[in-house]
Structure formats: C-alpha cells, structure tokens
Design a protein around this motif. Structure first.
Motif, PDB file in Angstrom:
ATOM      1  N   SER A  50      -2.258  10.651  -0.354  1.00 57.51           N
ATOM      2  CA  SER A  50      -1.133  10.918   0.549  1.00 57.51           C
ATOM      3  C   SER A  50      -1.472  10.519   1.984  1.00 57.51           C
ATOM      4  O   SER A  50      -0.585  10.104   2.739  1.00 57.51           O
ATOM      5  N   SER A  51      -2.743  10.579   2.352  1.00 55.78           N
ATOM      6  CA  SER A  51      -3.144  10.115   3.686  1.00 55.78           C
ATOM      7  C   SER A  51      -2.918   8.621   3.847  1.00 55.78           C
ATOM      8  O   SER A  51      -2.451   8.156   4.890  1.00 55.78           O
ATOM      9  N   VAL A  52      -3.252   7.852   2.811  1.00 54.44           N
ATOM     10  CA  VAL A  52      -2.999   6.407   2.848  1.00 54.44           C
ATOM     11  C   VAL A  52      -1.499   6.135   2.900  1.00 54.44           C
ATOM     12  O   VAL A  52      -1.047   5.244   3.623  1.00 54.44           O
ATOM     13  N   LEU A  53      -0.729   6.919   2.168  1.00 49.28           N
ATOM     14  CA  LEU A  53       0.728   6.777   2.207  1.00 49.28           C
ATOM     15  C   LEU A  53       1.258   6.991   3.619  1.00 49.28           C
ATOM     16  O   LEU A  53       2.041   6.184   4.135  1.00 49.28           O
ATOM     17  N   VAL A  54       0.811   8.043   4.277  1.00 51.59           N
ATOM     18  CA  VAL A  54       1.255   8.338   5.640  1.00 51.59           C
ATOM     19  C   VAL A  54       0.772   7.255   6.608  1.00 51.59           C
ATOM     20  O   VAL A  54       1.537   6.773   7.453  1.00 51.59           O
ATOM     21  N   LEU A  55      -0.484   6.857   6.486  1.00 56.56           N
ATOM     22  CA  LEU A  55      -1.055   5.868   7.397  1.00 56.56           C
ATOM     23  C   LEU A  55      -0.362   4.510   7.280  1.00 56.56           C
ATOM     24  O   LEU A  55      -0.005   3.889   8.292  1.00 56.56           O
ATOM     25  N   THR A  56      -0.179   4.050   6.065  1.00 54.83           N
ATOM     26  CA  THR A  56       0.444   2.732   5.906  1.00 54.83           C
ATOM     27  C   THR A  56       1.926   2.778   6.254  1.00 54.83           C
ATOM     28  O   THR A  56       2.482   1.771   6.695  1.00 54.83           O
ATOM     29  N   SER A  57       2.555   3.929   6.095  1.00 52.46           N
ATOM     30  CA  SER A  57       3.936   4.086   6.568  1.00 52.46           C
ATOM     31  C   SER A  57       3.974   4.000   8.089  1.00 52.46           C
ATOM     32  O   SER A  57       4.840   3.326   8.657  1.00 52.46           O
ATOM     33  N   ALA A  58       3.033   4.666   8.749  1.00 52.81           N
ATOM     34  CA  ALA A  58       2.965   4.621  10.215  1.00 52.81           C
ATOM     35  C   ALA A  58       2.704   3.206  10.715  1.00 52.81           C
ATOM     36  O   ALA A  58       3.206   2.805  11.767  1.00 52.81           O
ATOM     37  N   GLU A 103       0.825  -1.211   0.000  1.00 51.41           N
ATOM     38  CA  GLU A 103       0.000   0.000   0.000  1.00 51.41           C
ATOM     39  C   GLU A 103       0.856   1.256   0.000  1.00 51.41           C
ATOM     40  O   GLU A 103       0.480   2.258  -0.624  1.00 51.41           O
ATOM     41  N   VAL A 104       1.981   1.235   0.695  1.00 51.30           N
ATOM     42  CA  VAL A 104       2.887   2.383   0.659  1.00 51.30           C
ATOM     43  C   VAL A 104       3.328   2.614  -0.786  1.00 51.30           C
ATOM     44  O   VAL A 104       3.275   3.737  -1.297  1.00 51.30           O
ATOM     45  N   GLY A 105       3.755   1.551  -1.460  1.00 56.69           N
ATOM     46  CA  GLY A 105       4.207   1.685  -2.841  1.00 56.69           C
ATOM     47  C   GLY A 105       3.107   2.129  -3.782  1.00 56.69           C
ATOM     48  O   GLY A 105       3.301   3.031  -4.618  1.00 56.69           O
ATOM     49  N   ALA A 106       1.940   1.515  -3.660  1.00 56.00           N
ATOM     50  CA  ALA A 106       0.826   1.849  -4.545  1.00 56.00           C
ATOM     51  C   ALA A 106       0.349   3.285  -4.325  1.00 56.00           C
ATOM     52  O   ALA A 106       0.118   4.032  -5.288  1.00 56.00           O
ATOM     53  N   SER A 107       0.206   3.681  -3.072  1.00 56.16           N
ATOM     54  CA  SER A 107      -0.275   5.042  -2.803  1.00 56.16           C
ATOM     55  C   SER A 107       0.759   6.084  -3.204  1.00 56.16           C
ATOM     56  O   SER A 107       0.401   7.156  -3.711  1.00 56.16           O
ATOM     57  N   ALA A 108       2.042   5.776  -3.031  1.00 48.60           N
ATOM     58  CA  ALA A 108       3.084   6.707  -3.469  1.00 48.60           C
ATOM     59  C   ALA A 108       3.064   6.852  -4.989  1.00 48.60           C
ATOM     60  O   ALA A 108       3.146   7.970  -5.517  1.00 48.60           O
ATOM     61  N   ALA A 109       2.935   5.737  -5.698  1.00 46.21           N
ATOM     62  CA  ALA A 109       2.908   5.778  -7.165  1.00 46.21           C
ATOM     63  C   ALA A 109       1.689   6.553  -7.661  1.00 46.21           C
ATOM     64  O   ALA A 109       1.799   7.387  -8.580  1.00 46.21           O
ATOM     65  N   LEU A 110       0.524   6.287  -7.073  1.00 46.90           N
ATOM     66  CA  LEU A 110      -0.684   6.984  -7.524  1.00 46.90           C
ATOM     67  C   LEU A 110      -0.667   8.465  -7.152  1.00 46.90           C
ATOM     68  O   LEU A 110      -1.157   9.300  -7.908  1.00 46.90           O
ATOM     69  N   THR A 111      -0.099   8.798  -5.995  1.00 42.44           N
ATOM     70  CA  THR A 111       0.042  10.208  -5.626  1.00 42.44           C
ATOM     71  C   THR A 111       0.913  10.912  -6.659  1.00 42.44           C
ATOM     72  O   THR A 111       0.595  12.021  -7.113  1.00 42.44           O
ATOM     73  N   GLY A 112       1.999  10.252  -7.048  1.00 43.75           N
ATOM     74  CA  GLY A 112       2.860  10.814  -8.083  1.00 43.75           C
ATOM     75  C   GLY A 112       2.148  10.952  -9.410  1.00 43.75           C
ATOM     76  O   GLY A 112       2.306  11.953 -10.117  1.00 43.75           O
ATOM     77  N   LEU A 113       1.343   9.948  -9.775  1.00 39.07           N
ATOM     78  CA  LEU A 113       0.590   9.999 -11.031  1.00 39.07           C
ATOM     79  C   LEU A 113      -0.380  11.173 -11.036  1.00 39.07           C
ATOM     80  O   LEU A 113      -0.491  11.893 -12.035  1.00 39.07           O
ATOM     81  N   VAL A 114      -1.069  11.377  -9.936  1.00 41.24           N
ATOM     82  CA  VAL A 114      -2.009  12.499  -9.862  1.00 41.24           C
ATOM     83  C   VAL A 114      -1.248  13.826  -9.944  1.00 41.24           C
ATOM     84  O   VAL A 114      -1.682  14.754 -10.640  1.00 41.24           O
TER      85      VAL A 114
END
Length: 164
Positions: free
Chosen positions: A56-64, A16-27
């Motif tokens: 980015s919230s999912v990125l932060v949450l799954t990182s935490a 999820e960290v990878g997917a959310s980071a990639a999609l955040t970048g895509l957006v």
C-alpha cells in the motif's frame, strides 16, 4: 529544477499503481481466505501486515508521483515519509515477532531483507529528491519493484505455503 519531471516516468508509475493495487488486494484476499490458519501461527499476522504496508505504501507513493507540477521538494518529502513508514512499521512488527517466537538466523535475515530493502531504496529516493536530485526516481523504481517481489513472496506464503 523546481518541479519533478515525471512525464517520462508516467507509464512506469501508472503500471506500478495498478500492480501494487492488485497485489494489495491479493494479499487482503489471502488473509481473509486463510484467516484462521494465519492466526494459528504466531508470526504470520505480522508478515501479512508487513506485506500490506509495503504494497500500500508503493500504491500511495506511485499515485503521488502522478500528481502534475509537483515541486521536487514536496515529492521528496512525501517519498521520505512513506519510506519511514515502509521501514519502521515492518521493523516494529519483526522485532515483536522475534520476541514472540524466535526464528532461525537464515529466516530472520531473509525476512529482514524482504521487509527492509524496498523501504531502504525508497528512503534513498526521498533523500535524493529532497536535495533536488531527480535520480531519486530510479531509486523509487528499485524500491517499488523490490516491494512487488516481496509482496508476491508473502502472498505465496499466505495462499499456498500455509496449506502445507
């Protein structure tokens, strides 16, 4: 249970960290490529902002979630606060968009579900974790997946639909 036991979940959270980071970048790329077109529509800047908040919230949450030996209450509090951001910021943006340009009821409902469902699932997760229920992790999974779906749908609009 004092600590959150995320060892069984680590593969999911890493993915999820990878997917959310990639999609955040895509957006972000979609916004930069089509910035003039996005700004030409009164409600699209808000939609783009909502997508960035959700992803980015999912990125932060799954990182935490990957922080080892974290007390369950602390992770629950982090989850709850992130959920409030995921719910309130897109809601504020959507209400502002309605005032600028009213949308048909169908589109309003779809956007409310796309923006609200991920944050609502994460909010439930936060509450469950705050009271010591590890079942909140399943709600994080639901919220993260819903957020990725919303992010992909919004990226489609910002990259493809805007060109029509």
């Amino acid at each position: 249970m004092n600590e959150i036991q995320t060892a069984d979940w680590s593969n999911f959270f890493v993915a999820e960290v990878g997917a959310s980071a990639a999609l955040t970048g895509l957006v972000a790329v979609a916004i930069s490529i089509n910035l003039e077109r996005i700004l030409a529509f009164k409600t699209l800047p808000g939609l783009a902002g909502s997508a960035l908040i959700l992803l980015s919230s999912v990125l932060v949450l799954t990182s935490a979630a990957l922080i080892p030996h974290q007390p369950i209450f602390v992770f629950g509090l982090e989850t709850f606060l992130i959920a409030l951001t995921m719910l309130l910021v897109p809601l504020f943006i959507q209400v502002r968009s309605w005032k600028i340009e009213p949308m048909p009821p169908r589109r309003t409902i779809i956007r409310a579900i796309m923006n609200g469902a991920p944050g609502l699932a994460i909010l439930i997760a936060g509450i469950l974790l705050l009271i010591g229920q590890a079942s909140g992790l399943y709600w994080i999974a639901a919220g993260a997946i819903l957020s990725l779906i919303s992010g992909v749908m919004i990226a489609w609009v910002l990259l493809i639909e805007i060109l029509r």
